[in-house]
Motif scaffolding. Structure first.
Motif, PDB file in Angstrom:
ATOM      1  N   GLU A   1      -1.056   3.584  -3.731  1.00  0.00           N
ATOM      2  CA  GLU A   1      -0.479   2.448  -4.459  1.00  0.00           C
ATOM      3  C   GLU A   1      -1.629   1.499  -4.752  1.00  0.00           C
ATOM      4  O   GLU A   1      -2.291   1.030  -3.824  1.00  0.00           O
ATOM      5  CB  GLU A   1       0.578   1.772  -3.588  1.00  0.00           C
ATOM      6  CG  GLU A   1       1.500   0.834  -4.308  1.00  0.00           C
ATOM      7  CD  GLU A   1       2.430   1.568  -5.254  1.00  0.00           C
ATOM      8  OE1 GLU A   1       2.424   1.198  -6.446  1.00  0.00           O
ATOM      9  OE2 GLU A   1       3.134   2.494  -4.822  1.00  0.00           O
ATOM     10  N   TYR A   2      -1.887   1.244  -6.038  1.00  0.00           N
ATOM     11  CA  TYR A   2      -3.070   0.444  -6.363  1.00  0.00           C
ATOM     12  C   TYR A   2      -2.995  -0.922  -5.698  1.00  0.00           C
ATOM     13  O   TYR A   2      -2.018  -1.652  -5.864  1.00  0.00           O
ATOM     14  CB  TYR A   2      -3.233   0.275  -7.873  1.00  0.00           C
ATOM     15  CG  TYR A   2      -4.500  -0.476  -8.184  1.00  0.00           C
ATOM     16  CD1 TYR A   2      -5.727   0.150  -8.041  1.00  0.00           C
ATOM     17  CD2 TYR A   2      -4.464  -1.810  -8.545  1.00  0.00           C
ATOM     18  CE1 TYR A   2      -6.903  -0.544  -8.273  1.00  0.00           C
ATOM     19  CE2 TYR A   2      -5.632  -2.512  -8.780  1.00  0.00           C
ATOM     20  CZ  TYR A   2      -6.843  -1.869  -8.640  1.00  0.00           C
ATOM     21  OH  TYR A   2      -8.010  -2.555  -8.860  1.00  0.00           O
ATOM     22  N   CYS A   3      -4.038  -1.273  -4.926  1.00  0.00           N
ATOM     23  CA  CYS A   3      -3.987  -2.498  -4.130  1.00  0.00           C
ATOM     24  C   CYS A   3      -5.214  -3.382  -4.327  1.00  0.00           C
ATOM     25  O   CYS A   3      -5.337  -4.414  -3.692  1.00  0.00           O
ATOM     26  CB  CYS A   3      -3.808  -2.153  -2.653  1.00  0.00           C
ATOM     27  SG  CYS A   3      -5.036  -0.999  -2.014  1.00  0.00           S
TER      28      CYS A   3
ATOM     29  N   CYS B   1      -4.464   5.930   0.235  1.00  0.00           N
ATOM     30  CA  CYS B   1      -3.582   4.918  -0.327  1.00  0.00           C
ATOM     31  C   CYS B   1      -3.240   5.344  -1.749  1.00  0.00           C
ATOM     32  O   CYS B   1      -4.131   5.557  -2.566  1.00  0.00           O
ATOM     33  CB  CYS B   1      -4.263   3.549  -0.327  1.00  0.00           C
ATOM     34  SG  CYS B   1      -3.181   2.233  -0.911  1.00  0.00           S
TER      35      CYS B   1
ATOM     36  N   HIS C   1      -9.225   0.038  -3.438  1.00  0.00           N
ATOM     37  CA  HIS C   1      -8.101   0.984  -3.313  1.00  0.00           C
ATOM     38  C   HIS C   1      -8.576   2.417  -3.100  1.00  0.00           C
ATOM     39  O   HIS C   1      -8.053   3.134  -2.248  1.00  0.00           O
ATOM     40  CB  HIS C   1      -7.231   0.880  -4.575  1.00  0.00           C
ATOM     41  CG  HIS C   1      -6.309   2.015  -4.799  1.00  0.00           C
ATOM     42  ND1 HIS C   1      -5.208   2.223  -4.000  1.00  0.00           N
ATOM     43  CD2 HIS C   1      -6.314   3.010  -5.716  1.00  0.00           C
ATOM     44  CE1 HIS C   1      -4.575   3.316  -4.436  1.00  0.00           C
ATOM     45  NE2 HIS C   1      -5.233   3.799  -5.461  1.00  0.00           N
TER      46      HIS C   1
ATOM     47  N   MET D   1      -9.662   3.396   0.410  1.00  0.00           N
ATOM     48  CA  MET D   1      -8.726   3.101   1.494  1.00  0.00           C
ATOM     49  C   MET D   1      -8.174   4.405   2.065  1.00  0.00           C
ATOM     50  O   MET D   1      -7.172   4.931   1.587  1.00  0.00           O
ATOM     51  CB  MET D   1      -7.596   2.214   0.979  1.00  0.00           C
ATOM     52  CG  MET D   1      -6.638   1.802   2.083  1.00  0.00           C
ATOM     53  SD  MET D   1      -5.556   0.498   1.543  1.00  0.00           S
ATOM     54  CE  MET D   1      -4.401   0.488   2.923  1.00  0.00           C
TER      55      MET D   1
ATOM     56  N   HIS E   1       0.850  -1.178   0.000  1.00  0.00           N
ATOM     57  CA  HIS E   1       0.000   0.000   0.000  1.00  0.00           C
ATOM     58  C   HIS E   1       0.891   1.235   0.000  1.00  0.00           C
ATOM     59  O   HIS E   1       2.085   1.155   0.263  1.00  0.00           O
ATOM     60  CB  HIS E   1      -0.903   0.022   1.237  1.00  0.00           C
ATOM     61  CG  HIS E   1      -1.827  -1.151   1.342  1.00  0.00           C
ATOM     62  ND1 HIS E   1      -2.997  -1.245   0.634  1.00  0.00           N
ATOM     63  CD2 HIS E   1      -1.739  -2.298   2.065  1.00  0.00           C
ATOM     64  CE1 HIS E   1      -3.603  -2.394   0.928  1.00  0.00           C
ATOM     65  NE2 HIS E   1      -2.851  -3.058   1.794  1.00  0.00           N
TER      66      HIS E   1
HETATM   67 CU1  CUA Z   1      -4.141   0.262  -0.380  1.00  0.00          CU
HETATM   68 CU2  CUA Z   1      -4.336   1.160  -2.542  1.00  0.00          CU
END
Ligand code: CUA
Length: 184
Positions: free
Chosen positions: A162-164, A160, A168, A171, A125
């Motif tokens: 960072e693609y998770c 967040c 996402h 988040m 993340h």
């Molecule tokens: Cu955690 Cu995007």
């Protein structure tokens, strides 16, 4: 274009065209400039953090964060029920990342220093503190310890970056910074 095979079979022995040499020179110089910009921004950019990083078992980090939240919880967020945790000034604060939340919400005092521990329980993340734009890559198994001293009271968001996964974009987390003697 490489649609047809080159007419000259030893095409790699041709002299390099002047324009291409210029481009190679420009690219090389630009690479050097960007390299030294990393050092420059680390010192003057006020955005690249000097964090301490160590290995940690995600289960251990989760346990420490749970213990921290239980010990210093002061209330719950009205909209989400997430605990708001207020560590003692000068103490340790924990925030964990997992799909799809930053947990718990923290409440810190303006002008006091804290050791903020950040790690992930599952995926990579991106911790992005807004609006001051402080960014940290968060990986499971690695713990960042950042010494922070909030200078302005207010409500800060953690997103967040960072693609998770599918959640996402939802988040998010929160850090409250209060003036000493208020809040709590
Ligand atoms: Cu955690 Cu995007």
């Amino acid at each position: 274009m490489a649609i047809h095979p080159p007419q000259s079979r030893v095409w790699w022995k041709e002299p390099i065209a002047k324009a291409e040499l210029v481009w190679i020179g420009v690219a090389f110089l630009w690479g050097l400039i960007m390299f030294f910009m990393m050092i420059y921004w680390h010192i003057y950019g006020q955005q690249n953090l000097s964090t301490q990083v160590g290995r940690i078992d995600p289960a251990v980090f989760e346990q420490r964060t749970n213990d921290f939240a239980e010990k210093f919880k002061v209330r719950e967020e009205g909209d989400t029920g997430i605990p708001v945790v207020k560590p003692p000034a000068g103490g340790d604060a924990y925030m964990l990342a997992r799909t799809y939340e930053w947990w718990p919400v923290l409440e810190l005092e303006k002008g006091k220093s804290y050791k903020l521990h950040i790690s992930s329980l599952d995926l990579q993340h991106g911790f992005s503190l807004q609006p001051i734009n402080m960014n940290i890559q968060v990986h499971p198994g690695l713990e960042h310890v950042v010494t922070i001293t909030p200078t302005e009271a207010g409500i800060y968001g953690v997103v967040c970056n960072e693609y998770c996964g599918l959640g996402h974009h939802v988040m998010t987390g929160r850090i409250y910074v209060v003036d000493s003697g208020q809040g709590g």
